[in-house]
Write a protein that holds these residues in place. Sequence first.
Motif, PDB file in Angstrom:
ATOM      1  N   ARG A 143      15.174 -47.778 -66.867  1.00  0.00           N
ATOM      2  CA  ARG A 143      14.928 -49.165 -66.487  1.00  0.00           C
ATOM      3  C   ARG A 143      15.878 -50.077 -67.242  1.00  0.00           C
ATOM      4  NH1 ARG A 143       9.504 -47.139 -66.662  1.00  0.00           N
ATOM      5  NH2 ARG A 143       8.375 -47.518 -64.695  1.00  0.00           N
ATOM      6  N   ALA A 144      16.344 -51.154 -66.578  1.00  0.00           N
ATOM      7  CA  ALA A 144      17.234 -52.120 -67.226  1.00  0.00           C
ATOM      8  C   ALA A 144      17.133 -53.462 -66.519  1.00  0.00           C
ATOM      9  CB  ALA A 144      18.676 -51.632 -67.204  1.00  0.00           C
ATOM     10  N   ASN A 145      17.444 -54.515 -67.253  1.00  0.00           N
ATOM     11  CA  ASN A 145      17.471 -55.857 -66.673  1.00  0.00           C
ATOM     12  C   ASN A 145      18.877 -56.262 -66.243  1.00  0.00           C
ATOM     13  OD1 ASN A 145      14.733 -56.145 -67.093  1.00  0.00           O
ATOM     14  ND2 ASN A 145      14.962 -57.260 -69.016  1.00  0.00           N
ATOM     15  N   SER A 146      19.813 -55.318 -66.291  1.00  0.00           N
ATOM     16  CA  SER A 146      21.193 -55.565 -65.892  1.00  0.00           C
ATOM     17  C   SER A 146      21.501 -54.851 -64.582  1.00  0.00           C
ATOM     18  CB  SER A 146      22.163 -55.083 -66.976  1.00  0.00           C
ATOM     19  OG  SER A 146      21.986 -55.804 -68.167  1.00  0.00           O
ATOM     20  N   ALA A 147      22.573 -55.300 -63.924  1.00  0.00           N
ATOM     21  CA  ALA A 147      22.993 -54.679 -62.666  1.00  0.00           C
ATOM     22  C   ALA A 147      23.414 -53.237 -62.897  1.00  0.00           C
ATOM     23  CB  ALA A 147      24.144 -55.470 -62.060  1.00  0.00           C
ATOM     24  N   ILE A 148      22.933 -52.326 -62.051  1.00  0.00           N
ATOM     25  CA  ILE A 148      23.328 -50.919 -62.107  1.00  0.00           C
ATOM     26  C   ILE A 148      23.804 -50.500 -60.713  1.00  0.00           C
ATOM     27  CG2 ILE A 148      21.860 -50.287 -64.037  1.00  0.00           C
ATOM     28  CD1 ILE A 148      19.800 -49.243 -62.123  1.00  0.00           C
ATOM     29  N   SER A 149      24.735 -49.547 -60.675  1.00  0.00           N
ATOM     30  CA  SER A 149      25.300 -49.141 -59.389  1.00  0.00           C
ATOM     31  C   SER A 149      25.872 -47.745 -59.467  1.00  0.00           C
ATOM     32  CB  SER A 149      26.407 -50.124 -58.958  1.00  0.00           C
ATOM     33  OG  SER A 149      27.483 -50.099 -59.876  1.00  0.00           O
ATOM     34  N   SER A 150      26.147 -47.180 -58.301  1.00  0.00           N
ATOM     35  CA  SER A 150      26.883 -45.924 -58.154  1.00  0.00           C
ATOM     36  C   SER A 150      26.285 -44.790 -58.977  1.00  0.00           C
ATOM     37  CB  SER A 150      28.359 -46.141 -58.534  1.00  0.00           C
ATOM     38  OG  SER A 150      29.166 -45.098 -58.052  1.00  0.00           O
ATOM     39  N   ALA A 151      24.965 -44.617 -58.877  1.00  0.00           N
ATOM     40  CA  ALA A 151      24.283 -43.573 -59.651  1.00  0.00           C
ATOM     41  C   ALA A 151      24.562 -42.189 -59.064  1.00  0.00           C
ATOM     42  CB  ALA A 151      22.790 -43.847 -59.677  1.00  0.00           C
ATOM     43  N   VAL A 152      24.751 -41.212 -59.959  1.00  0.00           N
ATOM     44  CA  VAL A 152      25.061 -39.837 -59.554  1.00  0.00           C
ATOM     45  C   VAL A 152      24.148 -38.870 -60.303  1.00  0.00           C
ATOM     46  CG1 VAL A 152      26.827 -38.037 -59.465  1.00  0.00           C
ATOM     47  CG2 VAL A 152      27.471 -40.427 -59.112  1.00  0.00           C
ATOM     48  N   ASP A 153      23.467 -37.994 -59.563  1.00  0.00           N
ATOM     49  CA  ASP A 153      22.650 -36.933 -60.147  1.00  0.00           C
ATOM     50  C   ASP A 153      23.583 -35.806 -60.580  1.00  0.00           C
ATOM     51  OD1 ASP A 153      21.286 -34.292 -60.106  1.00  0.00           O
ATOM     52  OD2 ASP A 153      19.531 -35.411 -59.460  1.00  0.00           O
ATOM     53  N   ILE A 154      23.651 -35.537 -61.883  1.00  0.00           N
ATOM     54  CA  ILE A 154      24.528 -34.462 -62.350  1.00  0.00           C
ATOM     55  C   ILE A 154      23.748 -33.268 -62.889  1.00  0.00           C
ATOM     56  CG2 ILE A 154      26.429 -36.033 -62.870  1.00  0.00           C
ATOM     57  CD1 ILE A 154      25.710 -35.637 -65.853  1.00  0.00           C
ATOM     58  N   ASP A 155      22.445 -33.423 -63.065  1.00  0.00           N
ATOM     59  CA  ASP A 155      21.585 -32.341 -63.522  1.00  0.00           C
ATOM     60  C   ASP A 155      20.146 -32.821 -63.400  1.00  0.00           C
ATOM     61  OD1 ASP A 155      20.760 -29.922 -64.485  1.00  0.00           O
ATOM     62  OD2 ASP A 155      21.851 -30.037 -66.379  1.00  0.00           O
ATOM     63  N   GLU A 156      19.210 -31.917 -63.509  1.00  0.00           N
ATOM     64  CA  GLU A 156      17.812 -32.325 -63.445  1.00  0.00           C
ATOM     65  C   GLU A 156      17.505 -33.321 -64.554  1.00  0.00           C
ATOM     66  OE1 GLU A 156      13.392 -30.349 -62.815  1.00  0.00           O
ATOM     67  OE2 GLU A 156      15.117 -29.080 -63.332  1.00  0.00           O
ATOM     68  N   ASP A 157      16.925 -34.464 -64.182  1.00  0.00           N
ATOM     69  CA  ASP A 157      16.566 -35.531 -65.124  1.00  0.00           C
ATOM     70  C   ASP A 157      17.774 -36.129 -65.837  1.00  0.00           C
ATOM     71  OD1 ASP A 157      13.846 -35.129 -64.545  1.00  0.00           O
ATOM     72  OD2 ASP A 157      13.709 -33.527 -66.031  1.00  0.00           O
ATOM     73  N   THR A 158      18.959 -36.046 -65.234  1.00  0.00           N
ATOM     74  CA  THR A 158      20.180 -36.599 -65.845  1.00  0.00           C
ATOM     75  C   THR A 158      21.014 -37.296 -64.787  1.00  0.00           C
ATOM     76  OG1 THR A 158      20.226 -34.761 -67.434  1.00  0.00           O
ATOM     77  CG2 THR A 158      22.221 -36.082 -67.230  1.00  0.00           C
ATOM     78  N   ALA A 159      21.432 -38.539 -65.082  1.00  0.00           N
ATOM     79  CA  ALA A 159      22.224 -39.306 -64.123  1.00  0.00           C
ATOM     80  C   ALA A 159      23.304 -40.099 -64.841  1.00  0.00           C
ATOM     81  CB  ALA A 159      21.334 -40.258 -63.334  1.00  0.00           C
TER      82      ALA A 159
END
Length: 371
Positions: A143-159
């Motif tokens: 969670r964050a109060n800043s803009a986030i983008s282009s998320a990539v799943d690279i492993d279980e529970d890791t992005a």
Amino acid sequence: MATRRYVSIILAALAGVAALLIFSWFSSCQGRMQACYASFREASSDTDPAQQERQRAIYGGFGASQSMVAFPMPLGDGTNGIVLIDRSNGKPSLIAPINYTHWSPNFSVNGERLLFARQRKGSVERELVTCKVNTWQCEVLFRANSAISSAVDIDEDTAIFAMNVPRSDEKETSRRFDLFVARKGRSLKRLTEYESLTISSISVGGNKIAFAAEGGHGLEPNRCAGSDRFKCDESNIYVRDIVRPEVALPNNPSTLKSHLVVSGYSVGVALSSDGSKVALRNTARSGNPWRYNVIIASLDGTEDREMKVEGFAFSAGAFVGDTFLVNELFDDRYQVRALNISTGHLEDLQFEILPGMPATLPSISLSFSQG
């Protein structure tokens, strides 16, 4: 005769001013020309508001697995849901919890998980959510109060994702994006110190990570300036080694040079899962300069194939094995193009935009773990 001469002079002057304004506008669109084309199309046509929302939403990401594709679609209330389409039969479904907007869908390499970002309407907090596709059991990874983008799943529970982190003495609207990694049960880890105006198209394959970036510290300035930019072979694509499973970027150079320069100007990238192939969003010089095609190339920049796109807007792309997929938007439909990069075989999966969509689509109910 004198009057005609003055009229001709005035018309020529107005034409010159108009040409200068148009050139300046297109120059300002460098690096985001497909989005600018959509804006130009909105301003110069009678495109309905719903279609305008679809144009903006398609830039919010695209995910693909062996069995499904996923992309954002506006719900008509100022938020976006995520449409999922079964690649085998074309049947659609929808992720759209009430009062949430969604973007950046991304499947794990094995297709077992879907990662996406979301934000509750009226809240400043953004969330990264990961779900198991077979049960739709989900949990909030970050969670964050800043803009986030282009998320990539690279492993279980890791992005890995991009996040805006203004300095303490700056307004929240300041743009200083960097790469971060979020892991369940661990503190957030910052991977770069570029403070870029934008970071997009993050892609991980093999031992490489690629992304598109504009401006910032430690990134080589663009070599193409002024009127030469439309004619210059250039790229805002950057590639670095990544060490896994610890998720680190070793050998940090003082100035990171742009990579993967092919014919044209490249502004987006997708890596194959083994990191040997890339798909580049690249200027199509055969027509208007703001349109893009896709170039398939090896990691050293050797061009393999060109994939022509036909829609007036199209998404980021994704590799699934030996196939590259991208989502295009037309007036009456979405069209997912799937190109086998070994054989050159091309298949299209079309999703017709019908009245009432996407609210009329079957809904997927997400279940969230506590804590």
